[in-house]
Design a protein around this motif. Structure first.
Motif, short mmCIF file in Angstrom:
data_model
loop_
_atom_site.label_atom_id
_atom_site.label_comp_id
_atom_site.label_asym_id
_atom_site.label_seq_id
_atom_site.Cartn_x
_atom_site.Cartn_y
_atom_site.Cartn_z
N SER A 285 -15.27 18.24 -9.09
CA SER A 285 -14.88 19.64 -9.15
C SER A 285 -13.67 19.94 -8.27
N HIS A 286 -13.22 18.93 -7.52
CA HIS A 286 -12.10 19.10 -6.60
C HIS A 286 -11.23 17.84 -6.64
N PRO A 287 -9.95 17.97 -6.34
CA PRO A 287 -9.12 16.77 -6.27
C PRO A 287 -9.43 15.98 -4.98
N VAL A 288 -9.38 14.66 -5.07
CA VAL A 288 -9.62 13.79 -3.92
C VAL A 288 -8.26 13.42 -3.33
N THR A 289 -8.10 13.63 -2.02
CA THR A 289 -6.82 13.37 -1.36
C THR A 289 -6.98 12.27 -0.33
N MET A 290 -6.05 11.32 -0.33
CA MET A 290 -6.00 10.27 0.69
C MET A 290 -4.59 10.22 1.25
N THR A 291 -4.47 10.12 2.57
CA THR A 291 -3.18 10.09 3.23
C THR A 291 -2.78 8.66 3.55
N GLU A 292 -1.48 8.37 3.38
CA GLU A 292 -0.95 7.05 3.73
C GLU A 292 -1.21 6.76 5.20
N ILE A 293 -1.59 5.52 5.51
CA ILE A 293 -1.75 5.13 6.91
C ILE A 293 -0.52 4.34 7.33
N ASP A 294 -0.37 4.10 8.63
CA ASP A 294 0.78 3.36 9.14
C ASP A 294 0.82 1.96 8.54
N GLY A 295 1.98 1.55 8.10
CA GLY A 295 2.16 0.20 7.57
C GLY A 295 1.80 0.07 6.10
N ILE A 296 1.40 1.15 5.45
CA ILE A 296 1.02 1.11 4.04
C ILE A 296 1.92 2.06 3.26
N THR A 297 2.37 1.62 2.08
CA THR A 297 3.17 2.46 1.20
C THR A 297 2.41 2.63 -0.11
N ILE A 298 2.27 3.87 -0.57
CA ILE A 298 1.60 4.16 -1.83
C ILE A 298 2.66 4.61 -2.83
N GLU A 299 2.57 4.06 -4.05
CA GLU A 299 3.46 4.49 -5.12
C GLU A 299 2.61 4.77 -6.36
N CYS A 300 3.05 5.74 -7.15
CA CYS A 300 2.38 6.06 -8.42
C CYS A 300 3.42 5.97 -9.53
N PRO A 301 3.61 4.78 -10.13
CA PRO A 301 4.60 4.64 -11.19
C PRO A 301 4.26 5.45 -12.44
N SER A 302 2.97 5.70 -12.68
CA SER A 302 2.57 6.55 -13.80
C SER A 302 1.32 7.32 -13.39
N ALA A 303 0.81 8.15 -14.28
CA ALA A 303 -0.32 9.01 -13.94
C ALA A 303 -1.63 8.24 -13.81
N ASN A 304 -1.66 6.97 -14.25
CA ASN A 304 -2.90 6.22 -14.12
C ASN A 304 -2.71 4.86 -13.45
N LYS A 305 -1.67 4.73 -12.65
CA LYS A 305 -1.44 3.49 -11.90
C LYS A 305 -1.14 3.82 -10.45
N ILE A 306 -1.70 2.99 -9.54
CA ILE A 306 -1.45 3.14 -8.11
C ILE A 306 -1.01 1.77 -7.60
N THR A 307 0.06 1.73 -6.80
CA THR A 307 0.52 0.50 -6.18
C THR A 307 0.50 0.69 -4.67
#
Length: 181
Positions: free
Chosen positions: A110-132
């Motif tokens: 019922s709510h969006p789940v949010t996660m914050t980048e931590i030090d030394g980690i890079t998050i990328e979302c090349p498309s709406a259903n992929k996480i790198t």
């Protein structure tokens, strides 16, 4: 003798390795990684290679030998190439997006789940259903990927959820219809 532990670790060009007692520091193009190694393990740097030896054949020392060598090798690879984990999000209406340093995931709750980048980690979302997820520390990259996957693990009936890119989810057959009397 440990097959993994006795292999030398080649130090590539542009990588600087320093030993200070039982603390090893590997500095490369991407980042600097530091790790404290077990006092029983002997680490030497000579002729452009890192060698890990053990003092005797005690059970604990045999176990630590290959582990120590693998940890140091992962540090060298991390500062030169880095590590990467790819996740896929499957399910109708499930999507992910990057907002600043936050990863916002709509996973059927019922709510969006949010996660914050931590030090030394890079998050990328090349498309709406992929996480790198990428970074120099193999342990941090794997742990962060596991924490993201934990938010909605793949379920076996419809296959919906977050899975690793190369993960096979074993599917189960659903219920059969109830018999009428």
């Amino acid at each position: 003798m440990s097959r993994i532990g006795r292999m030398p670790i080649a130090i590539p060009a542009g990588v600087d390795v320093k030993l200070d007692g039982h603390v090893i520091t590997v500095k490369g193009a991407k980042e600097t990684l530091t790790r404290e190694i077990h006092p029983n393990m002997n680490v030497t740097v000579e002729n452009g290679e890192i060698l890990v030896t053990r003092p005797n054949d005690d059970k604990q020392n045999r176990a630590l030998h290959g582990l120590t060598r693998s940890l140091i090798h992962n540090m060298v690879v991390g500062v030169t190439e880095g590590f990467k984990k790819e996740l896929e999000v499957q399910g109708v209406g499930y999507r992910v997006q990057k907002q600043g340093k936050d990863l916002v995931m709509n996973l059927g709750y019922s709510h969006p789940v949010t996660m914050t980048e931590i030090d030394g980690i890079t998050i990328e979302c090349p498309s709406a259903n992929k996480i790198t997820i990428s970074g120099p520390d193999k342990q941090k990259v794997g742990q962060f990927a596991a924490e993201i996957r934990e938010k909605r693990p793949p379920e076996p009936y419809k296959g919906k959820g977050i899975r690793y890119a190369n993960e096979y989810v074993r599917r189960k057959e659903g219920k059969t219809g109830a018999k009428k009397k």
